[in-house]
Design an enzyme around this catalytic site. Structure first.
Site, PDB file in Angstrom:
ATOM      1  N   GLU A 180      -6.123  -7.271  -1.070  1.00 48.32           N
ATOM      2  CA  GLU A 180      -6.438  -7.171   0.363  1.00 48.32           C
ATOM      3  C   GLU A 180      -7.731  -6.400   0.534  1.00 48.32           C
ATOM      4  O   GLU A 180      -7.947  -5.384  -0.112  1.00 48.32           O
ATOM      5  CB  GLU A 180      -5.308  -6.446   1.109  1.00 48.32           C
ATOM      6  CG  GLU A 180      -5.557  -6.350   2.614  1.00 48.32           C
ATOM      7  CD  GLU A 180      -4.508  -5.520   3.346  1.00 48.32           C
ATOM      8  OE1 GLU A 180      -3.297  -5.762   3.140  1.00 48.32           O
ATOM      9  OE2 GLU A 180      -4.912  -4.642   4.127  1.00 48.32           O
ATOM     10  N   GLU A 231       0.820  -1.214   0.000  1.00 48.92           N
ATOM     11  CA  GLU A 231       0.000   0.000   0.000  1.00 48.92           C
ATOM     12  C   GLU A 231       0.853   1.262   0.000  1.00 48.92           C
ATOM     13  O   GLU A 231       1.150   1.812   1.062  1.00 48.92           O
ATOM     14  CB  GLU A 231      -0.945   0.004   1.213  1.00 48.92           C
ATOM     15  CG  GLU A 231      -2.025  -1.051   1.127  1.00 48.92           C
ATOM     16  CD  GLU A 231      -3.070  -0.941   2.220  1.00 48.92           C
ATOM     17  OE1 GLU A 231      -2.891  -0.148   3.163  1.00 48.92           O
ATOM     18  OE2 GLU A 231      -4.084  -1.666   2.124  1.00 48.92           O
TER      19      GLU A 231
HETATM   20  C1  IDC Z   1      -3.037  -3.963  10.320  1.00 42.75           C
HETATM   21  C2  IDC Z   1      -3.241  -5.136  11.232  1.00 42.75           C
HETATM   22  C3  IDC Z   1      -2.921  -4.726  12.630  1.00 42.75           C
HETATM   23  C4  IDC Z   1      -1.529  -4.111  12.672  1.00 42.75           C
HETATM   24  C5  IDC Z   1      -1.419  -2.975  11.675  1.00 42.75           C
HETATM   25  C6  IDC Z   1      -0.031  -2.368  11.597  1.00 42.75           C
HETATM   26  O1  IDC Z   1      -4.551  -5.613  11.098  1.00 42.75           O
HETATM   27  O2  IDC Z   1      -2.993  -5.826  13.512  1.00 42.75           O
HETATM   28  O3  IDC Z   1      -1.271  -3.630  13.960  1.00 42.75           O
HETATM   29  O4  IDC Z   1      -1.744  -3.453  10.410  1.00 42.75           O
HETATM   30  O5  IDC Z   1       0.863  -3.240  11.012  1.00 42.75           O
HETATM   31  C7  IDC Z   1      -4.020  -2.197   5.681  1.00 42.75           C
HETATM   32  C8  IDC Z   1      -2.694  -2.843   5.708  1.00 42.75           C
HETATM   33  C9  IDC Z   1      -2.600  -3.874   6.796  1.00 42.75           C
HETATM   34  C10 IDC Z   1      -3.357  -3.437   8.047  1.00 42.75           C
HETATM   35  C11 IDC Z   1      -4.834  -3.341   7.672  1.00 42.75           C
HETATM   36  C12 IDC Z   1      -5.763  -2.998   8.836  1.00 42.75           C
HETATM   37  O6  IDC Z   1      -2.307  -3.399   4.464  1.00 42.75           O
HETATM   38  O7  IDC Z   1      -1.243  -4.089   7.086  1.00 42.75           O
HETATM   39  O8  IDC Z   1      -3.212  -4.426   8.998  1.00 42.75           O
HETATM   40  N1  IDC Z   1      -4.975  -2.377   6.605  1.00 42.75           N
HETATM   41  O9  IDC Z   1      -5.419  -1.747   9.372  1.00 42.75           O
HETATM   42  N2  IDC Z   1      -4.457  -1.337   4.802  1.00 42.75           N
HETATM   43  C13 IDC Z   1      -5.686  -0.919   5.142  1.00 42.75           C
HETATM   44  C14 IDC Z   1      -6.043  -1.581   6.314  1.00 42.75           C
END
Ligand code: IDC
Length: 457
Positions: A375, A283
């Protein structure tokens, strides 16, 4: 002239004359139509129609059929141009399937809605000739047998779609791991067996964070963990998306050298496998599309040098929102695409945060760009909070209609709403009973485990 005059005398309309003067429609002398209800939910359904031309070869065809119940509507179809007028549905062949030799078949499908009952359509006709093959005839070809990666083989991008080894568009539906640096215990034999067999998942996305205690702390160790998961997916007939999970910092160029090192290694090691898809930047955020494009144009050649035929997914601006979350939209990609072939663009969404405006962007973009939802979550963009069922179902229906492949965040027992399993599940060995699933997990399992539509000819 005599005949025309006779028609005019009989009251033929100008429209009728115009069509007489146009190219003659080639009428089939026989056909068979096989209708399959692939899934049904409250007020909606998905169906496939296989048509076989039993008459003379046709170069251009129109299929017509009747919906028996007044409330049945075609919402969106594929592999044909679909229209509906009252109870009468029309599907016209598109460029790649308009020619049907004698004995040849083509498969179409649509998502429909209904208000009363949902009986199978009747009165199928191809180029005006009634298809005498009964709709209840058993299919001549048995449904594709075998696991997804075996049936579909090496994938490639065809137009805006992902195509299988038979050059036919397919949709892959599956799950993403959580960060493998944190949830490695969730990806053993038992959980991957459940993913392949109970969930009937087509793919496993392997989320390898680069920062946050990920790849940068142990490049060799993480490379080997990723390869191990590729092998475990392959052994179960699933595709593996190798996700270079950049997130913070948002400029993928910060990790350019790491990406080159990582992808040259995994691409060389997995070059002979048919189940691998590379996702080069999870992302991008806080960065322009031109910077992302520049990164892609440096990393893709590294992959191609080692593994020339694999599909590559490129992240997009604004957390892979095609720019929408940054106030832009898909046109920046459409007008300035990555200079490479066999690539798709990532679109990510979280259903409780990203709704109609994002769905509209995907609907528009899907006609111009090959998209892969590598995702998405059923919850808010934090990864937590409540499941937004209505928005999640609207999204999944849209992705099904457009044949856009997807991976859901996450196949893990993280203590957050997006996780498919309840906390503590990965400490045990039961990944199959309904009791271990969260609301999000139950929803995704019910969607992913329905029969796939993988053409084999
Ligand atoms: C989130 C995980 C969370 C973690 C965070 C930071 O769910 O447990 O603490 O990342 O690493 C994304 C990202 C993805 C995120 C997810 C939800 O690709 O890594 O995971 N998210 O926030 N993009 C939009 C949402």
């Amino acid at each position: 002239m005599k005949r025309l005059w006779a028609l005019l005398a009989a009251g033929a309309s100008v429209v009728g004359l115009t069509s007489l003067a146009g190219p003659p429609a080639q009428a089939a002398t026989g056909c068979k139509a096989e209708y399959t209800l692939t899934s049904q939910w409250e007020g909606g359904f998905q169906a496939g129609v296989k048509i076989t031309n039993l008459g003379e070869p046709v170069s251009g065809w129109t299929l017509e059929f009747t919906m028996p119940d007044a409330g049945q509507r075609v919402v969106q179809g594929w592999n044909a141009a679909w229209t509906q007028s009252g109870s009468s549905v029309t599907a016209r062949g598109v460029d790649w399937n308009r020619t049907l030799s004698t004995g040849a078949s083509t498969e179409l499908g649509f998502v429909g809605s209904f208000t009363g009952s949902n009986p199978a359509p009747t009165s199928f006709a191809l180029n005006g000739v009634t298809c005498t093959g009964s709709v209840t005839d058993p299919p001549t070809d048995p449904p594709a047998d075998g696991p997804p990666a075996a049936v579909n083989g090496q994938l490639h991008v065809c137009g805006v779609h992902l195509c299988n080894q038979y050059d036919r568009p397919i949709q892959l539906r599956g799950m993403s791991t959580h960060g493998i640096q944190w949830f490695g215990q969730c990806y053993g034999d038992a959980s991957l067996d459940a993913l392949a067999q109970d969930w009937k998942s087509d793919l496993l996305r392997v989320a390898m964070y680069v920062q946050e205690d990920g790849y940068e702390t142990d490049p060799a160790g993480f490379t080997s963990r990723v390869n191990g998961l590729v092998d475990m997916a392959e052994a179960r007939g699933m595709y593996a998306v190798i996700d270079f999970h950049t997130l913070t910092p948002g400029d993928p160029n910060y990790n350019l050298d790491r990406a080159k090192t990582f992808f040259s290694s995994v691409a060389a090691r997995n070059a002979d496998k048919k189940n691998v898809i590379y996702e080069i930047a999870n992302e991008p955020n806080g960065v322009s599309w031109t910077a992302v494009k520049s990164y892609a144009e440096q990393v893709i050649p590294v992959i191609r040098a080692a593994d020339p035929d694999a599909v590559v997914i490129v992240g997009t601006r604004g957390w892979s929102s095609l720019g929408v979350s940054d106030g832009s939209n898909e046109s920046e990609v459409v007008n300035n695409p990555v200079n490479a072939t066999n690539i798709m663009y990532a679109f990510h969404f979280y259903a409780a945060s990203h709704k109609d405006a994002y769905r509209a962007a995907v609907s528009r973009a899907a006609t111009k760009l090959p998209l892969f939802v590598s995702e998405f979550g059923t919850v808010s963009a934090t990864g937590g909070g409540a499941v937004d069922r209505a928005s999640s179902i609207a999204w999944l229906d849209l992705l099904d209609q457009l044949k856009i492949s997807y991976a859901n965040w996450t196949y893990s027992d993280a203590d957050e709403g997006s996780a498919a399993f309840k906390p503590g599940t990965c400490e045990g060995s039961d990944y199959s009973s309904s009791g271990v699933l969260t609301e999000s997990g139950a929803l995704l399992k019910s969607r992913i485990s329905t029969a796939d539509d993988f053409p084999t000819s």
